[in-house]
Each structure stands twice: as structure tokens, then as C-alpha cells.
Write a protein that holds these residues in place. Structure first.
Motif, PDB file in Angstrom:
ATOM      1  N   THR A 204       0.826  -1.207   0.000  1.00 17.91           N
ATOM      2  CA  THR A 204       0.000   0.000   0.000  1.00 17.91           C
ATOM      3  C   THR A 204       0.858   1.253   0.000  1.00 17.91           C
ATOM      4  O   THR A 204       0.555   2.245  -0.682  1.00 17.91           O
ATOM      5  CB  THR A 204      -0.933  -0.007   1.221  1.00 17.91           C
ATOM      6  OG1 THR A 204      -1.761  -1.177   1.172  1.00 17.91           O
ATOM      7  CG2 THR A 204      -1.823   1.226   1.248  1.00 17.91           C
ATOM      8  N   LEU A 205       1.947   1.223   0.749  1.00 13.80           N
ATOM      9  CA  LEU A 205       2.857   2.371   0.784  1.00 13.80           C
ATOM     10  C   LEU A 205       3.478   2.617  -0.595  1.00 13.80           C
ATOM     11  O   LEU A 205       3.551   3.768  -1.063  1.00 13.80           O
ATOM     12  CB  LEU A 205       3.943   2.113   1.824  1.00 13.80           C
ATOM     13  CG  LEU A 205       4.993   3.223   1.998  1.00 13.80           C
ATOM     14  CD1 LEU A 205       4.340   4.514   2.449  1.00 13.80           C
ATOM     15  CD2 LEU A 205       6.052   2.779   3.012  1.00 13.80           C
ATOM     16  N   LEU A 206       3.921   1.559  -1.266  1.00 11.22           N
ATOM     17  CA  LEU A 206       4.520   1.715  -2.594  1.00 11.22           C
ATOM     18  C   LEU A 206       3.493   2.249  -3.606  1.00 11.22           C
ATOM     19  O   LEU A 206       3.814   3.105  -4.440  1.00 11.22           O
ATOM     20  CB  LEU A 206       5.079   0.371  -3.066  1.00 11.22           C
ATOM     21  CG  LEU A 206       6.266  -0.177  -2.261  1.00 11.22           C
ATOM     22  CD1 LEU A 206       6.640  -1.568  -2.759  1.00 11.22           C
ATOM     23  CD2 LEU A 206       7.457   0.772  -2.360  1.00 11.22           C
ATOM     24  N   LEU A 207       2.255   1.760  -3.534  1.00 12.18           N
ATOM     25  CA  LEU A 207       1.222   2.249  -4.452  1.00 12.18           C
ATOM     26  C   LEU A 207       0.868   3.703  -4.163  1.00 12.18           C
ATOM     27  O   LEU A 207       0.555   4.462  -5.090  1.00 12.18           O
ATOM     28  CB  LEU A 207      -0.023   1.372  -4.346  1.00 12.18           C
ATOM     29  CG  LEU A 207       0.064   0.035  -5.083  1.00 12.18           C
ATOM     30  CD1 LEU A 207      -1.078  -0.879  -4.686  1.00 12.18           C
ATOM     31  CD2 LEU A 207       0.050   0.267  -6.599  1.00 12.18           C
ATOM     32  N   ALA A 208       0.936   4.102  -2.902  1.00 13.82           N
ATOM     33  CA  ALA A 208       0.672   5.503  -2.566  1.00 13.82           C
ATOM     34  C   ALA A 208       1.676   6.421  -3.265  1.00 13.82           C
ATOM     35  O   ALA A 208       1.318   7.482  -3.795  1.00 13.82           O
ATOM     36  CB  ALA A 208       0.731   5.706  -1.054  1.00 13.82           C
ATOM     37  N   LEU A 209       2.935   6.008  -3.293  1.00 15.46           N
ATOM     38  CA  LEU A 209       3.961   6.806  -3.972  1.00 15.46           C
ATOM     39  C   LEU A 209       3.733   6.833  -5.479  1.00 15.46           C
ATOM     40  O   LEU A 209       3.882   7.877  -6.133  1.00 15.46           O
ATOM     41  CB  LEU A 209       5.343   6.243  -3.644  1.00 15.46           C
ATOM     42  CG  LEU A 209       5.726   6.248  -2.152  1.00 15.46           C
ATOM     43  CD1 LEU A 209       7.077   5.571  -1.946  1.00 15.46           C
ATOM     44  CD2 LEU A 209       5.742   7.670  -1.610  1.00 15.46           C
ATOM     45  N   ALA A 210       3.342   5.683  -6.060  1.00 11.82           N
ATOM     46  CA  ALA A 210       3.079   5.625  -7.496  1.00 11.82           C
ATOM     47  C   ALA A 210       1.893   6.496  -7.871  1.00 11.82           C
ATOM     48  O   ALA A 210       1.913   7.206  -8.890  1.00 11.82           O
ATOM     49  CB  ALA A 210       2.840   4.178  -7.927  1.00 11.82           C
ATOM     50  N   LEU A 211       0.848   6.472  -7.061  1.00 13.03           N
ATOM     51  CA  LEU A 211      -0.340   7.287  -7.346  1.00 13.03           C
ATOM     52  C   LEU A 211      -0.012   8.774  -7.254  1.00 13.03           C
ATOM     53  O   LEU A 211      -0.494   9.581  -8.053  1.00 13.03           O
ATOM     54  CB  LEU A 211      -1.453   6.928  -6.365  1.00 13.03           C
ATOM     55  CG  LEU A 211      -2.134   5.569  -6.580  1.00 13.03           C
ATOM     56  CD1 LEU A 211      -2.992   5.213  -5.378  1.00 13.03           C
ATOM     57  CD2 LEU A 211      -2.977   5.592  -7.848  1.00 13.03           C
ATOM     58  N   ARG A 212       0.797   9.125  -6.289  1.00 16.47           N
ATOM     59  CA  ARG A 212       1.163  10.537  -6.125  1.00 16.47           C
ATOM     60  C   ARG A 212       1.853  11.066  -7.373  1.00 16.47           C
ATOM     61  O   ARG A 212       1.644  12.213  -7.781  1.00 16.47           O
ATOM     62  CB  ARG A 212       2.082  10.676  -4.905  1.00 16.47           C
ATOM     63  CG  ARG A 212       2.552  12.095  -4.633  1.00 16.47           C
ATOM     64  CD  ARG A 212       1.416  12.966  -4.165  1.00 16.47           C
ATOM     65  NE  ARG A 212       1.837  14.339  -3.945  1.00 16.47           N
ATOM     66  CZ  ARG A 212       1.028  15.324  -3.564  1.00 16.47           C
ATOM     67  NH1 ARG A 212      -0.256  15.070  -3.361  1.00 16.47           N
ATOM     68  NH2 ARG A 212       1.474  16.535  -3.389  1.00 16.47           N
TER      69      ARG A 212
END
Length: 426
Positions: A204-212
């Protein structure tokens, strides 16, 4: 990964007075206006991120027997882990998702994703039952980032492709729900149930960075932005004023009560003698359900072509019929797989059709209509989880199948009573 240019917020698309929007009445869609939309890569990111977030709501289902042993919870109580998660999800739908109509969705999605990762880490390290339930509720509350992403994708998609895009993103959601069981079972067998949540927190943390990085910014302060209490009141009023939203909300409640009746409870008979399956084997049945969900992907295109009513009716018939093979689970695991495919195909078809319809009816309030609709979904999921596990403890698997069939038949009755017909305004 890039998202095509989207220079301004989407204007309302409500039809003129006396003119029906495309939907169950079979009217032809209005000619599409030239506008920017989502790239394929961006749509895929939306689908993956949405599926990963919502998977956290369902990851506990194949772990119920283990959680009950570790925390000293009986069969009738351990199902409450799923129920409190769904309750948190319902609160998040009402309190968080509508904010996407007035705030920068990129910032909102990023913040929710980061907080969700933190809640998952707390859940994975819980040492007592109160901490387990509190962290599960927090995970559900923040996992509504899934619906913020669905509303965001619908807003960015062109009207002529909206049903298809919503269908693709929602397919990611349903596949995430179902594969949650498979991945959860594999991780639990390999490294214990805590690894399920700690690995999910990292993803979830990695996807948060990708979405940002990938999501386009929006205007943070929009003209005429209502206050937060007024925003919440308007969510309620939309469902008071729009019969279509109420009808599709009731369908969501009943359809997902049937869905949750199966998936919240099936781990109990599968883990008990004489089957005594492992977490991995129980989770593998999510693959069968995922196949059914993917098979329903064309539902969004059928909506775009004006076949929403027919699609819903056929799907509800399949949902009811799915309980016949499911009732034979004790005699044949192949029957369980076949029933799971039918059930998840039907649920996905109704869900994609409903979301496409309600967004088309009020595109100016996409976050509120999708968030409000999903409250019905969450209530149905919680109802199915609590009712099925309690009924299983009292009367066994046949009674659970009768409960699921009853939810399915009631959904068919609601659709028959409320569906739009040519010549009749909704």
C-alpha cells in the motif's frame, strides 16, 4: 505512466427536463463531446491500486479459524472481525469519499493510502482482541480510498467510455476482493497471519507513492465549495431525491449480502473435518471467483450501449442459480468452484452496471453518489458476514445457502419492482 491532459473539472451532464439519460430505458447515449481521458496504463494503475486497497477489507476471511484460536474467539464471534471492518468501511464511505467532490483528489487519495498503510501495520502487530477489532475498523475506514479512485477514474474518462473505464477499474476491485483470500491463505501458511497485513502495508505504501506521481492535480479550492456538514447533508439528499440511486442502493445491499454470505463463511466448513483444508487451499477458491468477476467485465460496455436493465436481470438470475451448486460444497469442491464463478460473475455485472448508471445520472456529484451507493454495499456485506457465520454455528452450511438464496431472490424482486421501462420516468 502518464495520464492524458485533463485541464478542467467535468461539467454536469444532467439531461434537459423531459429527456431520459441513457440507461435501463434503452435510450441512445448523447453524442460524445471531445475531451481528454485516461490512458490504458493509468486505468491499469487505478485498477491495481483499487483492488489492493479493498483486498485489505477481506483478507481476514480465510484466517477466521486461526484468528479465533489465537485470540480465543468462538465461531459465532470471530465473524465480527469482518463485520467491524465493513462497519468502518461504511463510515469511511459517508465521511471520506464525498470529499473528492470538493478537494484535490490526488492529495486525498495519497493521504488515505498512507494512513491505510499505517493502520495495516498496527493490525499486523495487534496483541489482544480489542486492538485487533480497533485496527480492523480503522483499515476498513481508510480502505474507502478504493471508491475515491473509482470516482476519480469516472471523472477523468470521457462520457462515451465511462462505462468501460468504470468496468475495468471495478473489475480490479472485485478481483482484489477475491484474490485477497488466495494471497492471504498463501502468506498465512508460509509466514503466519501477521505477515498478511505487514506485506499489505508495504504494498500500500509503494502504491501511494506511485499514485502521487501518476495522478493529475485538481483545483484544491473550487468555487462555491460547500461546508463539510453541508456536503454530508447533500449526500443524503441525493438519495432522497433520486429514485434510481435508492433502487440501485437496495440492489447493492442485497447482492453484496449474498456475496458476503458465501465468502465470509465458506472458510468455516472448508477448514473443519472432514475437509480440513489449509489456508492456501481455502484461499485458492478465490481464483475461481476472480475468473467469474473477470468474465463480467463487458457489463460496462453493455451499459454504454443501453442494455443496463437486461444485464441486471440476467445477472440476478445467475446469482440465484449459483446457490444450487454451492449447496453441494460438502459433497464436491468442484461444485463450490462452479457456484463461486457464477456468483461472482453475477455480482460483478450488477455492480459495474449500477456504478455506471448512478454516475451518469449525477456526474457533478460523483464522489457523493458512489460513496452513498457503496454505503449500501458495505451494509450488505456486514449483514451477510454476521448473519452467515452466526447461522453456520447454529444450523450448518445448508442453512447458510438458503440465506444466500433468499438474499438473491429478494434482490430480483427489488429489480423487477423498480427497473425503468420505456415510457416511464424513474
Amino acid at each position: 505512466m502518464t495520464i492524458c491532459r485533463h485541464d478542467q473539472a467535468e461539467p454536469p451532464e444532467s439531461p434537459p427536463a423531459g429527456q431520459e439519460p441513457p440507461g435501463e430505458a434503452g435510450g441512445a447515449p448523447a453524442p460524445p463531446r471531445p475531451r481528454a481521458g485516461l490512458s490504458r496504463g493509468a486505468t491499469l494503475l487505478f485498477a491495481v491500486a483499487s483492488g489492493t486497497a479493498v483486498a485489505n477489507v477481506y483478507a481476514a476471511q480465510p484466517l477466521l479459524a486461526t484468528l479465533g484460536q489465537d485470540f480465543g474467539l468462538g465461531e459465532g464471534v470471530v465473524g465480527a472481525v469482518v463485520t467491524v471492518t465493513q462497519a468502518g468501511y461504511g463510515l469511511g464511505l459517508f465521511l471520506l469519499v464525498p470529499l473528492g467532490d470538493v478537494l484535490d483528489r490526488r492529495r486525498l487519495v495519497s493521504a488515505q493510502s498512507l494512513l491505510l498503510a499505517a493502520a495495516l501495520a498496527v493490525l499486523g502487530t495487534a496483541g489482544a482482541a480489542p486492538a485487533l477489532f480497533a485496527a480492523a475498523a480503522a483499515v476498513g475506514f481508510l480502505a474507502v480510498v478504493t471508491q475515491s479512485l473509482v470516482a476519480f477514474a469516472a471523472a477523468l474518462a470521457g462520457p462515451e467510455r465511462r462505462g468501460r473505464v468504470v468496468g475495468q477499474v471495478t473489475s480490479g476491485v472485485v478481483v482484489g476482493i477475491l484474490l485477497a483470500r488466495t494471497v492471504s491463505g498463501l502468506l498465512a501458511d508460509a509466514a503466519g497471519w501477521r505477515a498478511v497485513y505487514l506485506v499489505s502495508a508495504t504494498a500500500t505504501l509503494l502504491l501511494a507513492l506511485a499514485l502521487r506521481r501518476a495522478l493529475p492535480p485538481q483545483t484544491g479550492a473550487r468555487p462555491g465549495r460547500p461546508s463539510y456538514p453541508a456536503l454530508l447533508r447533500s449526500t443524503v439528499m441525493l438519495f432522497v431525491e433520486e429514485p434510481l440511486l435508492r433502487a440501485r442502493g437496495m440492489l447493492a445491499l442485497l447482492v453484496f449480502a449474498a456475496f458476503s454470505t458465501l465468502w465470509s463463511c465458506v472458510a468455516l466448513p472448508l477448514s473443519a473435518p472432514p475437509l480440513s483444508l489449509s489456508h492456501t487451499a481455502i484461499g485458492a477458491f478465490g481464483l475461481a471467483g476472480a475468473a467469474g468477476a473477470l468474465a463480467a467485465a463487458p457489463a460496462g460496455r453493455l451499459h454504454d450501449r443501453g442494455h443496463a436493465g437486461r444485464t441486471t436481470g440476467v445477472a440476478l438470475l445467475l446469482l440465484t442459480l449459483s446457490w444450487l451448486p454451492l449447496a453441494l460444497t460438502g459433497e464436491s469442491l468442484w461444485a463450490l468452484a462452479a457456484g463461486a464463478i457464477l456468483l461472482d460473475l453475477a455480482v460483478q455485472a450488477v455492480h459495474v452496471t449500477s456504478q455506471s448508471m448512478i454516475y451518469t445520472r449525477r456526474p457533478d456529484a460523483g464522489g457523493r453518489v458512489i460513496g452513498g451507493y457503496m454505503i449500501f454495499y458495505s451494509a450488505g456485506s456486514a449483514l451477510g458476514a454476521l448473519a452467515s457465520t452466526s447461522l453456520y454455528a447454529a444450523a450448518g452450511w445448508p442453512a447458510v445457502c438458503l440465506l444466500g438464496a433468499a438474499f438473491s431472490l429478494l434482490a430480483s424482486a427489488v429489480w423487477a419492482a423498480t427497473r425503468e421501462r420505456p415510457g416511464r420516468r424513474p
